[in-house]
Structure formats: structure tokens, C-alpha cells
Scaffold this active site. Structure first.
Site, PDB file in Angstrom:
ATOM      1  N   TYR A  69     -14.862 -11.941   0.229  1.00 33.34           N
ATOM      2  CA  TYR A  69     -15.651 -11.433   0.205  1.00 33.34           C
ATOM      3  C   TYR A  69     -16.902 -11.672  -0.873  1.00 33.34           C
ATOM      4  O   TYR A  69     -18.416 -10.870  -0.458  1.00 33.34           O
ATOM      5  CB  TYR A  69     -14.687 -10.403  -0.434  1.00 33.34           C
ATOM      6  CG  TYR A  69     -14.124  -9.579   0.088  1.00 33.34           C
ATOM      7  CD1 TYR A  69     -14.307  -8.686   1.370  1.00 33.34           C
ATOM      8  CD2 TYR A  69     -12.495  -9.330   0.068  1.00 33.34           C
ATOM      9  CE1 TYR A  69     -13.388  -7.944   2.100  1.00 33.34           C
ATOM     10  CE2 TYR A  69     -11.530  -9.441   0.590  1.00 33.34           C
ATOM     11  CZ  TYR A  69     -11.656  -8.563   1.889  1.00 33.34           C
ATOM     12  OH  TYR A  69     -11.594  -7.508   2.468  1.00 33.34           O
ATOM     13  N   ARG A  79      -3.035   6.440   1.741  1.00 33.46           N
ATOM     14  CA  ARG A  79      -3.989   7.303   2.164  1.00 33.46           C
ATOM     15  C   ARG A  79      -3.226   8.761   3.222  1.00 33.46           C
ATOM     16  O   ARG A  79      -3.703   9.303   3.206  1.00 33.46           O
ATOM     17  CB  ARG A  79      -5.397   7.605   2.678  1.00 33.46           C
ATOM     18  CG  ARG A  79      -6.553   6.598   1.674  1.00 33.46           C
ATOM     19  CD  ARG A  79      -7.938   6.219   2.703  1.00 33.46           C
ATOM     20  NE  ARG A  79      -7.564   5.427   2.885  1.00 33.46           N
ATOM     21  CZ  ARG A  79      -8.375   4.554   4.432  1.00 33.46           C
ATOM     22  NH1 ARG A  79      -9.386   5.862   4.834  1.00 33.46           N
ATOM     23  NH2 ARG A  79      -8.368   3.588   4.864  1.00 33.46           N
ATOM     24  N   ARG A 100       0.720  -0.748   0.468  1.00 34.04           N
ATOM     25  CA  ARG A 100       0.005  -0.912   0.158  1.00 34.04           C
ATOM     26  C   ARG A 100       0.708   1.268  -0.120  1.00 34.04           C
ATOM     27  O   ARG A 100       0.584   2.346   0.839  1.00 34.04           O
ATOM     28  CB  ARG A 100      -0.625  -0.236   1.198  1.00 34.04           C
ATOM     29  CG  ARG A 100      -1.927  -1.275   0.797  1.00 34.04           C
ATOM     30  CD  ARG A 100      -3.236  -0.335   2.166  1.00 34.04           C
ATOM     31  NE  ARG A 100      -3.918  -2.144   2.129  1.00 34.04           N
ATOM     32  CZ  ARG A 100      -4.062  -2.199   3.849  1.00 34.04           C
ATOM     33  NH1 ARG A 100      -3.533  -1.460   4.672  1.00 34.04           N
ATOM     34  NH2 ARG A 100      -5.547  -3.169   4.250  1.00 34.04           N
ATOM     35  N   ARG A 119      -7.208  10.872  -5.486  1.00 26.00           N
ATOM     36  CA  ARG A 119      -8.011  10.718  -5.233  1.00 26.00           C
ATOM     37  C   ARG A 119      -9.599  11.839  -5.059  1.00 26.00           C
ATOM     38  O   ARG A 119     -10.704  11.477  -5.550  1.00 26.00           O
ATOM     39  CB  ARG A 119      -8.724  10.382  -3.200  1.00 26.00           C
ATOM     40  CG  ARG A 119      -9.588   8.702  -3.629  1.00 26.00           C
ATOM     41  CD  ARG A 119      -9.737   8.118  -2.225  1.00 26.00           C
ATOM     42  NE  ARG A 119     -10.928   7.900  -1.561  1.00 26.00           N
ATOM     43  CZ  ARG A 119     -11.204   6.544  -1.539  1.00 26.00           C
ATOM     44  NH1 ARG A 119      -9.942   6.412  -1.150  1.00 26.00           N
ATOM     45  NH2 ARG A 119     -12.525   6.896  -0.867  1.00 26.00           N
ATOM     46  N   ASP A 164      -6.930  -2.381  -6.618  1.00 27.76           N
ATOM     47  CA  ASP A 164      -8.208  -3.279  -5.864  1.00 27.76           C
ATOM     48  C   ASP A 164      -8.154  -5.219  -6.179  1.00 27.76           C
ATOM     49  O   ASP A 164      -8.332  -5.280  -6.680  1.00 27.76           O
ATOM     50  CB  ASP A 164      -9.222  -2.791  -5.496  1.00 27.76           C
ATOM     51  CG  ASP A 164      -9.892  -3.546  -4.208  1.00 27.76           C
ATOM     52  OD1 ASP A 164      -9.690  -2.745  -3.388  1.00 27.76           O
ATOM     53  OD2 ASP A 164     -10.919  -4.660  -3.874  1.00 27.76           O
TER      54      ASP A 164
END
Length: 357
Positions: free
Chosen positions: A156, A33, A29, A42, A79
């Protein structure tokens, strides 16, 4: 994809367990963020999916950490849930929440109608991003392509969202094992096709994230997670392009399965922070390279502690070939970017010290 000359290939050489001048490092990652420039991009994209599905934005954020830090690899910004989204499950990300599927798999009919997505159709945006990133890198460092593991994607797809225990998919595995294996086989064939397509688009290494493999006991892990990662590795080795690329498996929470993971034919294993990396090296020997394994929470400590703990991981691995430094899981949004710079610089500096011993 036209060949380019890599100006920094220590990441690929470490995966091949060849000598390197210092220990290479990249961070899971690393485009995320914690970086203000990522947050700005973003914002322009309007949403996470707007960012991930736009090749130009995906390229922009992939390259951002390489501007700040002396990293030894780039990883495609995307993703892990792109495959189930392309299968029609309806992926979305609510503000401040994790992923959700509008149409989770809750019955045999929905599972049995799944097909491998068209890599030149629903997932073309990923391949376009790979091609663009590779062009913009221009040989600076290698580009890593990736996918979620079949088991993690199935978690998921059945649950419909994130969960602490993914009880629905585990119940499916226990109660209807034939249906669970049908689902996992379909997803494994999709993951293989997806990674092969990334290789053809220009990825120079491939990684499989088995985020939820550690939820399984030893026997279920081998049946429902390990088996399908090995199936993917076999498919990659059968393709004329992807067979030449290193493949890294990262199964979080599955340090008890390192030997079995090494036997899949992968090139490297990601290791989380729940095991000493020196112990992991002794257990797998010279079969695979190892990637890891600083606790991500360390990056929220002082710069002095970040440097100290990074040196400790390097000392634990020792002066042996086959180490790619990384975190034991992804970097978190609260991390100060300056601590990442301390980490990267310390790994390179101390890596050189170790090689001089």
C-alpha cells in the site's frame, strides 16, 4: 495492565494446542459493516478514520459482536494501515472506496527518510483503545492485537492505494532489491514495536495479516514477505511481555508455504479456504495451531448450508488439539448477522460432538 481472570480461555488454550471443551471461534472483521449497530456507531463517528482513531468508538464497535454472538475472542478494531499513516503518508478513506495515501513512496529519498513511529505519540490512540477494550472486557474473552505484515504494508505504501497486482512494489523488489529490503526492514521494525506496544497495553494474543503475500512466487515470498514476518516474530520473542503471547500469522493465498511459515516460531497459522484444513494439519503436524478456514461466501448461503459447511471444516480437522475456527478471510458487508449466529452456535455444538467421539 492489571491482570484479570479470563472466564473463557479456550481460544488461548487452543493456540497452545491444549485440550478444550469445544472448538473456539472468532471471525475476521467480526466488528464490521454487516452489523447495523456498527453502521450506527460509524455514522456517529463521521468517518472510518474518525471511528478508528477514537478509543471510545473503537472500544464500542470491538465489543458489539460479543453482545450478539458467543465468540471466544475479541479483536481490536483498527486498520492495518495505521503504521504508514503514522509515518506521514497521509491515509484517507473515500466514501465507497478503499484506502489511499496522499504521499505514496515513489523514490529512494521518500523511502530512506522513513523512521519507526513513536508508539506513545502518533499511535497512542491505538494503545489507548487496547487499554480501554481490555478494561471493558473484564476477563470475558481474550483480546487480540494485530498489524499488517511488512510486505502488505509496503504494498500500500508504494502503490498508494489498493490494487489487484501491486505492480509498483513488485517492480521495486525486482529492480531495486536493496531499496526494497531497506523499506521492508524499516516497516518490520515498526510492526514489531507496534505489536510490542499493544502487548504492553493489554493485548493477550497478536496476529499479523499478510494479505498480499500470495501475490509473490515461492522465492520472492521467502525473501520479501516470510523473512520479515520471521524478523517480527523474533523481536516479539525478545520482549519480556510479548514473548509470552501467542502469535498468529495469516498469509492469504500462500498455502504452498505453510511449512516455512510454521518454521518462523509463530504459535498459530491462519489458513484460507483454498486448502483443506485437514491437509494443512497433516503438513504442519504438531508445530503450530491452525486457524480457519470457512470460505466467507458461505455466510451468504442458507442457514442450513452454513451449518453443514461449518461441520465439514470441523470434521476435516478432526478430534485433534490446536484448532481455532475462523473464516478463510474477512466477513463481507452483505452477510446476515443471523447466519453468523448459526455459524458460532454450530461450531460450538459440533465441536463438542467431535470431542465426545
Amino acid at each position: 495492565m492489571a491482570a484479570d481472570v479470563l472466564r473463557n480461555d479456550r481460544f488461548l488454550r487452543a493456540l497452545r494446542r491444549e485440550p478444550t471443551d469445544t472448538t473456539p471461534i472468532w471471525v475476521m472483521r467480526q466488528a464490521g459493516r454487516y452489523l447495523p449497530e456498527y453502521r450506527a456507531t460509524r455514522g456517529r463517528a463521521g468517518s472510518f478514520m474518525g471511528l478508528a482513531t477514537n478509543p471510545e468508538f473503537a472500544c464500542e464497535v470491538t465489543l458489539q459482536p460479543l453482545v450478539r454472538f458467543d465468540l471466544d475472542a475479541a479483536i481490536l478494531f483498527s486498520d492495518i494501515l495505521t503504521i504508514p499513516d503514522a509515518m506521514g503518508l497521509g491515509l484517507s478513506f473515500a466514501q465507497g472506496e478503499g484506502p489511499r495515501f496522499e504521499r505514496p513512496l515513489r523514490d529512494a529519498a521518500s523511502i530512506e527518510k522513513l523512521v519507526v513511529p513513536d508508539m506513545d505519540g502518533e499511535l497512542r490512540y491505538v494503545m489507548d483503545a487496547v487499554r480501554l477494550i481490555r478494561k471493558e472486557l473484564d476477563g470475558r474473552v481474550p483480546l487480540i492485537g494485530f498489524s499488517g505484515s511488512p510486505w502488505t504494508l509496503a504494498c500500500y505504501m508504494v502503490e498508494g492505494e489498493g490494487s489487484r497486482d501491486f505492480a509498483r512494489v513488485k517492480a521495486l523488489a525486482w529492480n531495486e532489491p536493496a531499496l526494497a529490503h531497506h523499506l521492508l526492514d524499516t516497516v518490520a521494525r515498526s510492526v514489531a514495536a507496534y505489536l510490542i506496544a499493544q502487548a504492553h497495553a493489554g493485548a493477550q494474543a497478536l496476529m499479523i495479516f499478510d494479505t498480499w503475500g500470495g501475490l509473490l512466487g515461492p522465492a520472492p515470498f521467502k525473501a520479501f514477505s516470510l523473512h520479515y514476518m520471521a524478523q517480527v516474530v523474533d523481536a516479539l520473542k525478545a520482549d519480556p511481555v510479548s514473548r509470552d503471547l501467542p502469535v498468529i500469522l495469516f498469509s492469504k493465498g500462500a498455502s504452498g508455504q505453510l511449512e516455512a511459515l510454521a518454521d518462523t516460531g509463530c504459535t498459530g497459522l491462519g489458513v484460507d479456504w483454498t486448502i483443506d484444513i485437514g491437509e494443512a494439519r497433516r503438513r504442519v503436524g504438531d508445530r503450530v495451531a491452525l486457524q480457519g478456514n470457512l470460505d466467507p461466501a458461505v455466510l451468504r448461503a442458507s442457514p442450513e448450508i452454513v451449518a453443514r459447511e461449518a461441520r465439514a471444516v470441523l470434521d476435516d480437522f478432526g478430534n485433534h488439539p490446536g484448532h481455532v475456527f475462523n473464516l478463510g478471510h474477512g466477513i463481507t458487508p452483505e452477510v446476515d448477522p443471523e447466519n453468523v449466529k448459526v455459524l458460532v452456535d454450530t461450531v460450538h455444538e459440533h465441536g463438542r460432538v467431535i470431542r465426545s467421539r
